[in-house]
Design an enzyme around this catalytic site. Structure first.
Site, PDB file in Angstrom:
ATOM      1  CE  LYS A 187      -1.977   2.691   3.038  1.00 46.94           C
ATOM      2  NZ  LYS A 187      -1.938   4.024   2.389  1.00 46.94           N
ATOM      3  CD  GLU A 261      13.576  -0.026   9.169  1.00 45.69           C
ATOM      4  OE1 GLU A 261      14.039   1.010   9.694  1.00 45.69           O
ATOM      5  OE2 GLU A 261      14.177  -1.106   9.148  1.00 45.69           O
ATOM      6  CB  CYS A 296      13.017   7.844   9.992  1.00 47.21           C
ATOM      7  SG  CYS A 296      13.575   7.060   8.496  1.00 47.21           S
ATOM      8  CD  GLU A 398       9.844  11.043  13.323  1.00 43.13           C
ATOM      9  OE1 GLU A 398       8.747  10.476  13.361  1.00 43.13           O
ATOM     10  OE2 GLU A 398      10.842  10.556  12.746  1.00 43.13           O
TER      11      GLU A 398
HETATM   12  P1  NAI Z   1       1.696   7.514   9.025  1.00 39.26           P
HETATM   13  O1  NAI Z   1       2.498   6.606   9.860  1.00 39.26           O
HETATM   14  O2  NAI Z   1       0.276   7.780   9.403  1.00 39.26           O
HETATM   15  O3  NAI Z   1       1.665   6.965   7.511  1.00 39.26           O
HETATM   16  C1  NAI Z   1       2.526   5.989   6.993  1.00 39.26           C
HETATM   17  C2  NAI Z   1       1.724   4.963   6.191  1.00 39.26           C
HETATM   18  O4  NAI Z   1       0.839   4.272   7.072  1.00 39.26           O
HETATM   19  C3  NAI Z   1       0.830   5.558   5.097  1.00 39.26           C
HETATM   20  O5  NAI Z   1       0.816   4.700   3.980  1.00 39.26           O
HETATM   21  C4  NAI Z   1      -0.531   5.577   5.756  1.00 39.26           C
HETATM   22  O6  NAI Z   1      -1.597   5.537   4.838  1.00 39.26           O
HETATM   23  C5  NAI Z   1      -0.490   4.307   6.574  1.00 39.26           C
HETATM   24  N1  NAI Z   1      -1.426   4.275   7.713  1.00 39.26           N
HETATM   25  C6  NAI Z   1      -1.852   5.317   8.469  1.00 39.26           C
HETATM   26  N2  NAI Z   1      -2.718   4.897   9.397  1.00 39.26           N
HETATM   27  C7  NAI Z   1      -2.855   3.564   9.240  1.00 39.26           C
HETATM   28  C8  NAI Z   1      -3.624   2.560   9.888  1.00 39.26           C
HETATM   29  N3  NAI Z   1      -4.426   2.855  10.910  1.00 39.26           N
HETATM   30  N4  NAI Z   1      -3.507   1.282   9.460  1.00 39.26           N
HETATM   31  C9  NAI Z   1      -2.702   0.968   8.446  1.00 39.26           C
HETATM   32  N5  NAI Z   1      -1.962   1.877   7.776  1.00 39.26           N
HETATM   33  C10 NAI Z   1      -2.029   3.160   8.163  1.00 39.26           C
HETATM   34  O7  NAI Z   1       2.461   8.897   8.901  1.00 39.26           O
HETATM   35  P2  NAI Z   1       1.895  10.348   8.511  1.00 39.26           P
HETATM   36  O8  NAI Z   1       0.541  10.589   9.090  1.00 39.26           O
HETATM   37  O9  NAI Z   1       2.013  10.483   7.053  1.00 39.26           O
HETATM   38  O10 NAI Z   1       2.935  11.292   9.265  1.00 39.26           O
HETATM   39  C11 NAI Z   1       2.785  11.581  10.636  1.00 39.26           C
HETATM   40  C12 NAI Z   1       4.098  11.537  11.364  1.00 39.26           C
HETATM   41  O11 NAI Z   1       4.670  10.242  11.256  1.00 39.26           O
HETATM   42  C13 NAI Z   1       5.204  12.441  10.818  1.00 39.26           C
HETATM   43  O12 NAI Z   1       5.112  13.725  11.330  1.00 39.26           O
HETATM   44  C14 NAI Z   1       6.448  11.755  11.286  1.00 39.26           C
HETATM   45  O13 NAI Z   1       6.718  12.120  12.619  1.00 39.26           O
HETATM   46  C15 NAI Z   1       6.077  10.296  11.241  1.00 39.26           C
HETATM   47  N6  NAI Z   1       6.573   9.627  10.028  1.00 39.26           N
HETATM   48  C16 NAI Z   1       7.730   8.939  10.109  1.00 39.26           C
HETATM   49  C17 NAI Z   1       8.257   8.328   8.996  1.00 39.26           C
HETATM   50  C18 NAI Z   1       9.531   7.580   9.061  1.00 39.26           C
HETATM   51  O14 NAI Z   1      10.061   7.198   8.031  1.00 39.26           O
HETATM   52  N7  NAI Z   1      10.055   7.325  10.217  1.00 39.26           N
HETATM   53  C19 NAI Z   1       7.605   8.426   7.684  1.00 39.26           C
HETATM   54  C20 NAI Z   1       6.361   9.140   7.700  1.00 39.26           C
HETATM   55  C21 NAI Z   1       5.894   9.718   8.842  1.00 39.26           C
END
Ligand code: NAI
Ligand code: MG
Length: 502
Positions: A187, A261, A296, A398
């Site tokens: 996804k 990750e 990250c 973060e």
């Molecule tokens: P997120 O963790 O919500 O999104 C990442 C992925 O997870 C996306 O594909 C999203 O559609 C999916 N997702 C979201 N909720 C889900 C659920 N309940 N079940 C299954 N999949 C789900 O991250 P978001 O909202 O884009 O960013 C929020 C914060 O997350 C950022 O401010 C940052 O702090 C952190 N983040 C960290 C990352 C990293 O590489 N460590 C990457 C992206 C965000």
């Protein structure tokens, strides 16, 4: 910060419609509903995509299940050769890919998007070459016993990726999962699916239908059903720690393995002998300012020895202010825009909080401009707060934006204690000419990756992953593929069987 009146390079003129890949066919969602993808540097719509949900997840998972027996039986090096051909095909389309990444993520094309496209092709090449290493071992249980292990694929893998380096992070699921003989349902992130869909198109030229299925949709509607699907035998997630916990709970219901990750709040420790230009360059690179710090591994807590505190910050100010913030598609931009309005507001809230604290000192930056060319997109300005304390929200959470906190230290133990005082443990940076200090710190820091005197990104072959709440499992490496995408079976044969007829 130099702000340019941009001579705007051509962006996609009319929004296009992109589709998902299920069972070798390009399809819309069963509901027919769509989502829009925005260019965050211009706040214009780039594309519409299917709003995938449970019905689509089920179809994709069923297709992957159907494709698994044949795919898993292909000799590994033959699968590897397909990945090598994908690498070649990706290399031929790097410019197209770089343009799409810059347009949908806001990451600057020269400093981020093109390097991401290039590294992605290399990831396929790296894993393609490793297919022959899916080896087992023999166990010396005695002369009359043959005991050996096989590395077997797990089955259908479900993977969910974020938007910050979407194509690279997608390749880090696709290449090792398929190389090891699994089939995959991936996804994409709703904010940045287009580069991944182009990569999917390239992969699909070489793969049987159903081996790779790629969905678009939101986290809750599409990611949730994927995490809960009973056919999935492994979950691999990259994103926030908060969602990582949701994925792990879903996995616990069915006892399936997970790789996570997650986030970071990584320390960068500068010793008193390292008040030098090359260290400032390294700290800027480690902070990932040129990816708006949406990384990250961003070294977002800067621990400066008190003797060099002001002098180092002066140098940092000069160098960061020379970086050009501008349109992501402009070759001269060093820094692009934040991914979307939600993240932009979140970053602005942290900056606002810092500005309101009387005890914090703004070194440079602040809230984004309210007018001029940059006010048209989600452009956050690099910002540094000094004299912050390690227990403030700014220093603990973060931010995922270009907000750096500088914290003074006196002795090494104190610096390391503060560095480790975090529930994250992903990356760390240590800056000194003193090899003893550097290695003492490297060993004492609780994180999965410590760089000494450099602030670079991950390379293929490097076992990368987090300590503490930064994650579980390793990626980017041979061990990562073996541990995350295979399961070991032991076969034990008793050879001491009486001969027939004797
Ligand atoms: P997120 O963790 O919500 O999104 C990442 C992925 O997870 C996306 O594909 C999203 O559609 C999916 N997702 C979201 N909720 C889900 C659920 N309940 N079940 C299954 N999949 C789900 O991250 P978001 O909202 O884009 O960013 C929020 C914060 O997350 C950022 O401010 C940052 O702090 C952190 N983040 C960290 C990352 C990293 O590489 N460590 C990457 C992206 C965000
Ligand atoms: Mg977008």
């Amino acid at each position: 910060m130099s702000i340019t009146e941009q001579a705007r390079p051509a962006a996609t003129s009319k929004p296009r419609h992109a589709r998902m890949l299920i069972d070798g066919a390009w399809v819309d969602s069963a509901s027919g509903e769509t989502l829009t993808v925005e260019n965050p540097g211009r706040r214009t719509t780039v594309a519409t995509i299917p709003r995938g949900a449970k019905a689509d997840v089920d179809r994709a998972v069923n297709a992957a299940q159907k494709a698994f027996p044949a795919w898993s039986k292909i000799p590994p090096r033959q699968r590897g050769r397909l990945l090598l051909r994908i690498a070649d095909a990706m290399e031929a389309r790097i410019e197209e890919m770089a343009h799409i990444i810059a347009e949908e993520t806001g990451n600057a094309i020269r400093t981020q998007a093109r390097p991401e496209a290039t590294l992605t092709a290399d990831i396929f090449r790296y894993f393609g070459g490793l297919a022959g290493e899916l080896k087992g071992e023999t166990i010396p249980l005695g002369e009359h016993v043959l005991s050996y292990t096989r590395r077997e694929p797990l089955g259908v893998v479900g993977a969910i990726i974020p938007w910050n380096a979407p194509v690279l992070l997608g390749a880090l699921k696709i290449a090792p999962a398929l190389c090891a003989g699994n089939t995959l349902v991936l996804k994409t992130a709703e904010d940045a699916p287009l580069g991944v869909l182009l990569m999917t198109e390239i992969c699909q030229e070489f793969l049987p239908p159903g081996v790779l299925n790629v969905l678009t949709g939101t986290g809750e509607e599409c990611g949730g059903p994927l995490a809960q699907n009973p056919i999935i035998q492994k979950l691999s997630f990259t994103g926030s720690t908060e969602v990582g916990k949701i994925i792990m709970r879903a996995a616990a219901e069915r006892i399936v393995p997970v790789s996570l990750e997650l986030g970071g709040k990584s320390p960068s420790i500068v010793y008193p002998d390292a008040d030098e230009d090359w260290v400032v360059d390294g700290v800027i690179s480690g902070m990932r300012f040129t990816r708006q710090s949406q990384s990250c591994t961003a070294g977002s807590r800067l621990f400066l020895h008190q003797d060099i505190f002001d002098s180092f910050l002066d140098k940092l100010t000069t160098k960061v202010q020379a970086l050009k913030l501008g349109d992501p598609l402009d070759e001269t931009s060093d820094i692009g825009s934040i991914i979307n309005e939600k993240q932009f507001r979140k970053v602005c809230n942290y900056v606002d909080e810092g500005l309101k604290r009387k005890d914090a000192r703004l070194v440079f930056g602040g809230l984004p401009p309210k007018d001029g060319p940059l006010s048209q997109g989600y452009f956050a300005v690099p910002t540094v707060f000094a004299d912050t304390s390690n227990d403030w929200r700014l220093a603990r959470e973060e931010i995922f934006g270009p907000v750096l906190v500088a914290i003074p230290w006196k002795d090494e133990d104190e610096a390391i204690r503060m560095a480790n005082d975090s529930h994250y443990g992903l990356a760390a940076y240590v800056w000194t000419h003193e090899i003893g200090s550097a290695l003492r710190a490297a060993h004492a820091i609780e994180s999965g990756w410590v760089q000494v005197n450099q602030g670079l990104g991950q390379q293929p072959g490097h076992s990368y992953g987090g300590y503490k709440q930064s994650g579980i499992g390793r990626e980017f490496s041979l061990e990562g593929m073996l541990d995350s995408f295979t399961q070991r079976k032991n076969v034990t044969v008793n050879m001491n069987v009486p001969r027939r007829g004797t």
